[in-house]
Write an enzyme that holds these catalytic residues in place. Structure first.
Site, short mmCIF file in Angstrom:
data_model
loop_
_atom_site.label_atom_id
_atom_site.label_comp_id
_atom_site.label_asym_id
_atom_site.label_seq_id
_atom_site.Cartn_x
_atom_site.Cartn_y
_atom_site.Cartn_z
N LYS A 135 30.26 -5.15 -26.62
CA LYS A 135 29.38 -4.39 -25.72
C LYS A 135 30.11 -4.24 -24.39
CE LYS A 135 26.58 -5.31 -22.47
NZ LYS A 135 26.77 -4.14 -21.56
N ASP A 194 22.75 -2.15 -22.33
CA ASP A 194 22.69 -2.96 -21.12
C ASP A 194 22.66 -4.44 -21.47
OD1 ASP A 194 20.07 -3.48 -21.93
OD2 ASP A 194 19.19 -2.05 -20.53
N VAL A 207 21.16 -5.37 -25.23
CA VAL A 207 22.25 -5.57 -26.19
C VAL A 207 23.01 -6.87 -25.90
CG1 VAL A 207 24.44 -4.61 -27.04
CG2 VAL A 207 22.46 -3.11 -26.68
N GLY A 208 23.28 -7.14 -24.62
CA GLY A 208 23.97 -8.39 -24.29
C GLY A 208 23.18 -9.61 -24.73
N GLU A 227 34.45 -15.88 -18.19
CA GLU A 227 35.30 -15.63 -17.03
C GLU A 227 34.40 -14.96 -16.01
OE1 GLU A 227 36.96 -13.77 -14.28
OE2 GLU A 227 37.82 -12.46 -15.79
N CYS A 286 37.88 -9.93 -9.63
CA CYS A 286 37.27 -11.26 -9.52
C CYS A 286 38.22 -12.28 -8.92
CB CYS A 286 36.79 -11.73 -10.89
SG CYS A 286 38.05 -11.59 -12.18
N GLU A 291 30.55 -13.52 -3.21
CA GLU A 291 31.54 -12.59 -3.74
C GLU A 291 31.12 -11.17 -3.37
OE1 GLU A 291 34.04 -12.02 -7.84
OE2 GLU A 291 31.90 -12.42 -8.02
#
Length: 476
Positions: free
Chosen positions: A170, A202, A206-207, A245, A279, A379
Site C-alpha cells: 500500500k 488510505d 487499507v493500512g 522506519e 526523515c 519533526e
C-alpha cells in the site's frame, strides 16, 4: 490504457471491490493531476489470499531463480526510469533534477545492491550436528510514504523477493503514481502471479487491514511515529513481526575544529534538499557559542542561494512541499519558532516572493534556538533549520541525544578521530561524518521512537527471514 483506477492483484489489473476514487494533487499547481481508487478491506483480503497462495511455490524457488527475477525487474525498471522520475516530480513536487538523479535512482541502487547480496548470502550454516536455516517469513504487508516513495518501495520489495517472500503493497495515497508504474514494471519483468500485489488506499482503511490481517506474517511500515504506533497496535493481536522506519529530528554537531564554511554550507543544502522532507534530515545544527554568529551568517547565505520554484525547471533547487496539510503544519511550526523567541535569520512564514500558487515554503533558518523549543522538538518536515549554540562538547552531545528520536546524526570535524569519538556517543542508527552520503550496503534504521529493525543490503534481507534450527542433521 491507464491502470490508475485499478489494483494489481494475482498478476492482473483488477477493479476495486467498491468503487471510490480520489484526486492526486500536483503540489506545484494545487490542481488534480490524476485519480486513483481507494481500496477496502475486501481488496486487501483478495490480495493477501493471492500472496498466501503464491508463497507455497515462490518460497521454494532457488537462489538462482530469485537472482534472475531481480535482474529482470532491474532491466524493466530501467526502461520505465524516466516515467517514474516524472511521476515522482509531478505528484510530490520533487524538482525534476532531484527526481531523476536521486529519487528514481534509489530504485536502481536497491535492486543492484540486493542482487549482489543475494548471490553470496548464506541461508544455511552448520554448527556441530545442527543446521541453522534462514527461511522466508511469509506474506509481507508494506505501507510506504510519499517523501522518497520509490526508495522505500524498493528497499522493502527487493529484499522480500530475495528472501522468498510474497507481498501486498500500500503506497501513500498522496503520491501513488510511481507505485502503479512500479507494479507495471513487476508485471513486465514476469514476476509470478500473486508474489507482488498492489492495493491503493488510505491508512485507516487499507493500512489497518494489512497490519491486522491474520494471514500477513510481517508488516513493514515507513512513516510518522504517530502512524507507526497505530500499525504496531493493529499488528499486535496476531503477533506478527513489525518493522518500522519512523520519524527523526537529527542532530548535526559542528565541532570547533571543523571547516565552518564547508561544514555549515553543505549541511544547509543537505537539510533543505527534497524541501526538507526527509526523515533523516539534519534539522538541528549544534555550533559552539563562540562560532554561532559566523555559522548563522554562512547558513543564511546558503539558504538564500537555494532557488525555489517550478519543479519542472532543471534550475530549480527546491520544489513545493507535498500537500496543503504539510504546508499548513510547517507554517504553524515557523510561527511557533518566532513566538517562542528563536531568532529568525531568513525565510519565515508564507510563500517565497513571486510564488502565489503551490505549496512552496521559504527556506528558513532560526538561530539562538533552545533545545526545549517546539522547532527543536517536533519533526517539521520542511526546509526549516534550527541552529543551537553549545559551550562544551559534552553539552552538545547531551542536547543532541535529548530527543525521543534516533534515526540519524551528523558530525562535522577537521579530525576523523574526533568525529568518530563523538559518533560513538550518538544515540542514532546512522551517523554521517563530514557529509558522508547514503550507503545502500549499510543498515538504515533508528533507535528509540525512530523505529525498529533495519533496511538496506544484507541487513534488510535478514528482516524477511525466520531462523530455524534443525537438530541432528549429522549422525552422532
Amino acid at each position: 490504457m491507464s491502470n490508475n483506477l485499478n489494483f494489481y492483484i494475482d498478476g492482473a489489473w483488477v477493479a476495486p471491490a467498491v468503487p471510490k476514487s480520489i484526486d492526486v494533487i500536483n503540489p506545484a499547481t494545487e490542481e488534480p493531476c490524476a485519480q486513483i481508487s481507494l481500496g477496502s478491506a475486501k481488496d486487501v483480503d483478495r490480495a493477501v489470499a493471492a500472496a498466501k497462495a503464491a508463497f507455497a511455490t515462490y518460497s521454494r524457488t532457488t537462489r538462482e531463480e530469485r537472482v534472475a527475477l531481480l535482474e529482470a525487474i532491474l532491466a524493466a525498471y530501467k526502461k520505465r526510469y524516466d516515467d517514474i522520475a516524472k511521476a515522482i516530480s509531478m505528484e510530490m513536487g520533487a524538482p525534476v533534477t532531484l527526481a531523476t538523479k536521486a529519487q528514481a535512482a534509489t530504485g536502481i541502487g536497491h535492486l543492484n545492491q540486493m542482487i549482489k547480496v543475494l548471490k553470496s548470502f548464506e541461508f544455511e550454516e552448520m554448527r556441530g550436528t545442527t543446521l541453522l536455516a534462514k527461511e522466508p517469513i511469509g506474506v509481507c504487508g508494506f505501507i510506504t510514504p510519499w517523501n522518497w516513495p520509490i526508495n522505500q518501495i524498493t528497499a522493502k520489495v527487493a529484499p522480500a523477493l530475495a528472501a522468498g517472500c510474497t507481498m501486498v503493497l500500500k503506497p501513500s495515497e498522496i503520491a501513488p503514481l510511481n507505485a502503479i508504474l512500479f507494479a507495471e514494471v513487476m508485471h513486465d519483468a514476469g514476476v509470478p502471479k500473486g508474489v507482488f500485489n498492489l492495493v491503493n488506499g488510505d491508512g485507516p482503511t487499507v493500512g489497518q487491514a494489512i497490519a491486522s490481517h491474520p494471514d500477513v506474517d510481517m508488516v513493514s511500515f515507513t512513516g510518522s511515529t504517530r502512524a507507526g504506533v497505530l500499525v504496531a497496535k493493529a499488528a499486535a493481536d496476531t503477533v506478527k513481526r513489525v518493522h518500522q522506519e519512523l520519524g527523526g529530528k537529527s542532530a548535526n554537531i559542528v565541532l570547533p575544529d571543523a571547516d565552518l564554511d564547508k561544514a555549515v554550507g553543505r549541511s544547509v543544502v543537505s537539510m533543505m534538499g527534497n524541501s526538507g522532507q526527509s526523515c533523516n534530515a539534519p534539522t538541528r545544527m549544534f555550533v559552539q557559542a563562540a562560532q554561532h554568529d559566523r555559522a548563522v551568517a554562512i547558513a543564511k547565505a546558503a539558504a538564500e542561494k537555494l532557488k525555489v520554484g517550478d519543479p519542472t525547471s532543471p534550475e530549480t533547487g527546491l520544489g513545493p512541499v507535498v500537500s496543503e496539510t504539510q504546508y499548513n503544519k510547517i507554517q504553524r511550526l515557523i510561527e511557533a519558532g518566532i513566538a517562542e523567541g528563536a531568532t529568525l535569520v531568513t525565510g519565515g512564514p508564507g510563500r517565497p516572493d513571486g510564488l502565489n500558487r503551490g505549496y512552496y515554503v521559504r527556506p528558513t533558518v532560526f538561530a539562538n534556538v533552545r533545545n526545549d523549543m517546539t522547532i527543536a522538538r517536533e519533526e517539521i518536515f520542511g526546509p526549516v533549520l534550527s541552529i543551537l549554540p553549545y559551550e562544551t562538547e559534552a553539552q552538545a552531545i547531551a542536547m543532541a541525544n535529548d530527543t525521543p528520536y534516533g534515526l540519524s546524526a551528523y558530525v562535522q570535524s577537521g579530525s576523523i578521530e574526533n568525529a568518530r569519538r563523538v559518533a560513538a556517543q550518538m544515540r542514532a542508527g546512522n551517523v554521517h561524518l563530514n557529509g558522508a552520503p547514503m550507503d545502500t550496503s549499510a543498515p538504515f534504521g533508528g533507535y528509540k521512537q525512530s523505529g525498529n529493525g533495519r533496511e538496506f543490503g544484507e541487513f534488510g534481507l535478514d528482516e524477511f527471514l525466520e531462523l530455524k534450527a534443525v537438530l541432528g542433521v549429522q549422525a552422532a
